[in-house]
Design an enzyme around this catalytic site. Structure first.
Site, PDB file in Angstrom:
ATOM      1  CB  CYS A  46      -0.888  -0.024   1.256  1.00  0.00           C
ATOM      2  SG  CYS A  46      -0.205  -0.066   2.727  1.00  0.00           S
ATOM      3  CG  ASN A  63       4.270  -1.780   5.053  1.00  0.00           C
ATOM      4  OD1 ASN A  63       5.527  -2.067   5.413  1.00  0.00           O
ATOM      5  ND2 ASN A  63       3.409  -2.809   4.996  1.00  0.00           N
ATOM      6  CB  CYS A 102      -3.729   1.222   7.340  1.00  0.00           C
ATOM      7  SG  CYS A 102      -3.440   2.732   8.189  1.00  0.00           S
ATOM      8  NE  ARG A 103      -4.563   1.461   1.825  1.00  0.00           N
ATOM      9  CZ  ARG A 103      -4.341   2.246   0.831  1.00  0.00           C
ATOM     10  NH1 ARG A 103      -5.298   2.379  -0.227  1.00  0.00           N
ATOM     11  NH2 ARG A 103      -3.258   2.921   0.866  1.00  0.00           N
ATOM     12  CB  SER A 104       0.342  -3.583   2.610  1.00  0.00           C
ATOM     13  OG  SER A 104       1.187  -2.538   3.445  1.00  0.00           O
ATOM     14  CG  ASP A 123      -5.464   5.917   2.641  1.00  0.00           C
ATOM     15  OD1 ASP A 123      -5.532   5.455   3.957  1.00  0.00           O
ATOM     16  OD2 ASP A 123      -4.672   6.597   2.313  1.00  0.00           O
TER      17      ASP A 123
HETATM   18  P1  4NP Z   1      -1.841   2.513   4.275  1.00  0.00           P
HETATM   19  O1  4NP Z   1      -2.511   4.092   4.750  1.00  0.00           O
HETATM   20  O2  4NP Z   1      -1.225   2.915   2.815  1.00  0.00           O
HETATM   21  O3  4NP Z   1      -2.839   1.862   4.320  1.00  0.00           O
HETATM   22  O4  4NP Z   1      -0.769   2.335   5.065  1.00  0.00           O
HETATM   23  C1  4NP Z   1      -1.874   5.088   5.067  1.00  0.00           C
HETATM   24  C2  4NP Z   1      -0.959   5.301   5.913  1.00  0.00           C
HETATM   25  C3  4NP Z   1      -0.134   6.635   6.035  1.00  0.00           C
HETATM   26  C4  4NP Z   1      -0.352   7.658   5.133  1.00  0.00           C
HETATM   27  C5  4NP Z   1      -1.346   7.477   3.862  1.00  0.00           C
HETATM   28  C6  4NP Z   1      -2.159   6.265   3.985  1.00  0.00           C
HETATM   29  N1  4NP Z   1       0.181   8.849   5.067  1.00  0.00           N
HETATM   30  O5  4NP Z   1      -0.180   9.646   4.299  1.00  0.00           O
HETATM   31  O6  4NP Z   1       0.841   9.185   6.138  1.00  0.00           O
END
Ligand code: 4NP
Length: 150
Positions: free
Chosen positions: A3, A6, A8-10, A120
């Site tokens: 993602c 790294n 939340c989703r992945s 997200d």
């Molecule tokens: P992820 O979620 O891609 O599912 O881990 C996010 C975590 C942090 C951010 C964006 C998405 N950020 O902009 O910091």
């Protein structure tokens, strides 16, 4: 599983897949996750994602964020992007056609060709985390049936 951050989703995608493989006594499948950004390198998964994991019987507290690198193409056979932005970022890092062929949008395993995103959840409410869990629960069942048992 890849993602943006790294955190939340992945990591939950990795955690659910790892959990199911253990539960089904399947050995010899390496799971990992990464982010296309450098924003959260070295961090544990987001506390909201960790809580949702625990509430669903999965523990991802040990995972640590890292950034996707081109050499990941040498290590993994199947590389799943959570959304088309992550997909495009990884395609940019691909060195050849074989690398590109390894990258898939994870929800296309559920609805082929639909190019749906795992949304997200980072800036949203808590319900977004359960929704992410539910989407990846379905996708990982299909991945195990298709690529591990198939
Ligand atoms: P992820 O979620 O891609 O599912 O881990 C996010 C975590 C942090 C951010 C964006 C998405 N950020 O902009 O910091």
């Amino acid at each position: 599983m890849v993602c943006l951050g790294n955190i939340c989703r992945s990591p939950i995608a990795e955690g659910i897949l790892r959990h199911k493989l253990q539960e089904q006594n399947i050995e010899g499948v390496e799971t990992d996750s990464a982010g296309t950004s450098s924003y959260h390198i070295g961090e544990a998964p987001d506390s909201r994602m960790r809580q949702t994991a625990i509430a669903n019987g999965v523990n991802i507290d040990d995972l640590q964020a890292r950034q996707f690198v081109s050499s990941d193409y040498d290590e993994f056979d199947l590389i799943y992007a959570m959304d088309s932005s992550n997909y495009n970022n990884m395609i940019t890092l691909a060195r050849n056609k074989e690398d590109k062929s390894k990258v898939k949008l994870i929800l296309n395993e559920v609805n082929a060709g639909a190019n749906n995103a795992v949304p997200d959840p980072y800036y949203g409410g808590d319900e977004g985390f359960q929704h992410v869990f539910d989407l990846l629960d379905v996708a990982t069942d299909i991945i195990i049936e298709k690529y591990v048992k198939g």
